[in-house]
Design a protein around this motif. Structure first.
Motif, short mmCIF file in Angstrom:
data_model
loop_
_atom_site.label_atom_id
_atom_site.label_comp_id
_atom_site.label_asym_id
_atom_site.label_seq_id
_atom_site.Cartn_x
_atom_site.Cartn_y
_atom_site.Cartn_z
N ASP A 201 -34.07 -119.74 69.01
CA ASP A 201 -33.00 -118.73 69.00
C ASP A 201 -32.23 -118.76 67.69
O ASP A 201 -31.93 -117.71 67.10
CB ASP A 201 -32.04 -118.96 70.17
N ARG B 260 -17.90 -110.80 78.26
CA ARG B 260 -18.97 -111.45 77.50
C ARG B 260 -19.77 -110.40 76.73
O ARG B 260 -20.18 -109.38 77.29
CB ARG B 260 -19.89 -112.23 78.43
N THR B 261 -20.01 -110.65 75.44
CA THR B 261 -20.80 -109.76 74.59
C THR B 261 -21.83 -110.61 73.82
O THR B 261 -21.71 -111.84 73.78
CB THR B 261 -19.91 -109.01 73.57
N PRO B 262 -22.83 -109.98 73.20
CA PRO B 262 -23.83 -110.75 72.44
C PRO B 262 -23.25 -111.52 71.25
O PRO B 262 -23.90 -112.44 70.75
CB PRO B 262 -24.81 -109.66 71.96
N ILE B 263 -22.06 -111.17 70.77
CA ILE B 263 -21.48 -111.87 69.62
C ILE B 263 -20.28 -112.73 70.02
O ILE B 263 -19.51 -113.15 69.16
CB ILE B 263 -21.09 -110.88 68.51
N GLY B 264 -20.12 -112.99 71.31
CA GLY B 264 -19.03 -113.82 71.76
C GLY B 264 -18.08 -113.06 72.66
O GLY B 264 -18.20 -111.85 72.84
N ARG C 187 -31.83 -115.88 64.70
CA ARG C 187 -30.54 -115.44 64.17
C ARG C 187 -30.49 -115.60 62.65
O ARG C 187 -29.93 -114.77 61.94
CB ARG C 187 -29.40 -116.21 64.83
N GLY D 142 -15.16 -112.97 69.53
CA GLY D 142 -15.83 -114.10 68.92
C GLY D 142 -14.94 -115.32 68.81
O GLY D 142 -13.82 -115.37 69.31
N LEU E 108 -22.24 -119.23 70.48
CA LEU E 108 -21.44 -118.02 70.40
C LEU E 108 -20.42 -117.90 71.52
O LEU E 108 -19.35 -117.30 71.32
CB LEU E 108 -22.36 -116.79 70.41
N ASN F 260 -32.59 -112.74 61.13
CA ASN F 260 -31.88 -111.46 61.22
C ASN F 260 -30.67 -111.42 60.30
O ASN F 260 -30.32 -110.37 59.77
CB ASN F 260 -31.44 -111.21 62.67
N GLY F 261 -30.03 -112.58 60.11
CA GLY F 261 -28.84 -112.63 59.28
C GLY F 261 -29.10 -112.39 57.80
O GLY F 261 -28.17 -112.04 57.06
#
Length: 402
Positions: A57, A373-377, A61, A399, A231, A64-65
């Motif tokens: 994982d 809760r979201t994918p970025i925190g 990241r 976040g 995260l 992608n970053g």
């Protein structure tokens, strides 16, 4: 086996997890513009290491970053025959080199925002990245330009940021210039950063004389993250420390600077968690007027002491709140998740910034909020009451703070 006479059943389960897997070699496809070394330098594992899903994982990241890729798929071979050295397949689709984006936004700290960004992820044909960010907010206007070199072995990245910024916050207007270099290691669980930057700052407090300062500033920082999720942690801790100095000759005055930050997540039960946070910092110098504004401390706002306006806590000069040489803050928060995606929280914050340690009289803010809760925190919507100002404020944030 079911026995109708006794109305009972016996259930027998045999579990076979199979052999333990170890990472094998990377098998990379989809590269046309970039050498394979760029991908290999971002890997979070070496052949022969025990398999861990989190390492894959984090690898995704990292890929992608970089901005190099429009699509990233990473998977390990699951055939037990290859368990001792399972190949890791990396399928990539490269992204266009250049990208322009615009946006409008709102923050409860800095109010309205308009933003224009431009990026080129392959300036020289070898993965040199260029990013430019023009941002106009109600309280802050800035231009930031950054060159970033491709990731290197052993897993670090060099960047060269440059920024010009103007602020008008709590009666203090500033004009700041920064030119620097930063090297950051890639492992998010044990991350080290080195940086060198030249700062020039002009401070213009309302009702007081303007001052200016410059510094060539050297800093080393390290962050340890021992958490279940990088995260959105629910258990574990994060500790960050930064130490820096402005040497003689290249700075208005010699000074030292340090910051320590700690966060701790404690599960109370399956749906409730406690988060504790504490941090503090100091600038060791005779007069704050000899230190550039970005290296001093103010607090208050969405991610520090809720219930108070952004950067409204600190020493007073004339009719302005200015940066101090010391700051400290602490927070306790309990979140109860009513559903997997959202919950309710209650919190207490305390903190302040001052020019002397004895001036660090804490002010308090407390309130309630919603967590999503979201994918970025976690996304936070908080209503907080500032005990010192006797005002209620809305705070939005997303976040982790460090």
């Amino acid at each position: 086996m079911i026995d109708p006479e006794t109305r009972s059943a016996r259930l027998s389960i045999t579990l076979d997890s199979g052999p333990p897997f170890r990472f094998g070699a990377l098998v990379i496809s989809g590269l046309k513009k970039y050498p394979e070394e760029i991908v290999r330098n971002l890997a979070t594992f070496a052949p022969g290491e025990p398999y861990a899903a989190e390492k894959l994982d984090v690898f995704v990241r990292r890929l992608n970053g970089t901005g190099y890729f429009a699509s990233t798929q990473v998977a390990i071979e699951t055939d037990p025959v290859h368990a001792d050295s399972a190949p890791v397949t990396v399928r990539l689709i490269e992204a266009p080199n250049k990208k322009i984006s615009t946006g409008l936004g709102f923050s409860t700290d800095t109010l309205y925002r308009a933003q224009l960004t431009y990026g080129d992820v392959n300036v020289n044909g070898n993965g040199l990245r260029f990013d430019a960010d023009l941002r106009a907010e109600a309280k802050i206007q800035s231009v930031v330009v950054r060159f970033t070199l491709p990731p290197q072995v052993p897993a670090y990245t060099d960047s060269f940021p440059m920024s010009v910024q103007r602020t008008d916050i709590e009666g203090l207007r500033t004009k700041d210039l920064m030119l620097g270099w930063r090297r950051q290691s890639a492992d998010p669980r044990d991350q080290t950063a080195y940086s060198t930057a030249f700062y020039y700052s002009r401070q213009m407090p309302t009702g007081a004389e303007p001052t200016q300062a410059h510094a060539l500033y050297f800093e080393i920082g390290r962050t340890w993250r021992s958490v279940d999720d990088l995260l959105a942690p629910t258990t574990g801790s994060v500790f960050n420390v930064q130490l820096g100095a402005g040497p003689p000759g290249a700075s208005t005055r010699v000074f030292g600077r340090g910051i320590a930050q700690f966060a701790w997540w404690l599960p109370i039960d399956r749906t409730t968690q406690l988060e504790l946070r504490a941090e503090g910092g100091a600038v060791l110098v005779d007069s704050r007027h000899d230190v550039p504004s970005p290296l001093l401390f103010r607090t208050g706002g969405d991610t520090t002491v809720r219930g108070y306006a952004f950067d409204s806590l600190g020493p007073r000069e004339g009719n302005a709140t200015v940066g101090g040489r010391y700051y400290a803050l602490a927070s306790a928060e309990i979140t109860h998740w009513l559903a997997p995606a959202w919950g309710l929280a209650t919190f207490v914050d305390a903190g302040n910034a001052a020019d002397e340690p004895r001036g660090l009289k804490p002010v308090y803010g407390y309130g309630v909020g919603v967590r999503v809760r979201t994918p970025i925190g976690p996304f936070r919507i908080d209503i907080a009451y500032g005990q010192e100002t006797k005002q209620v404020r809305l705070h939005l944030s997303i976040g982790l703070t460090f």
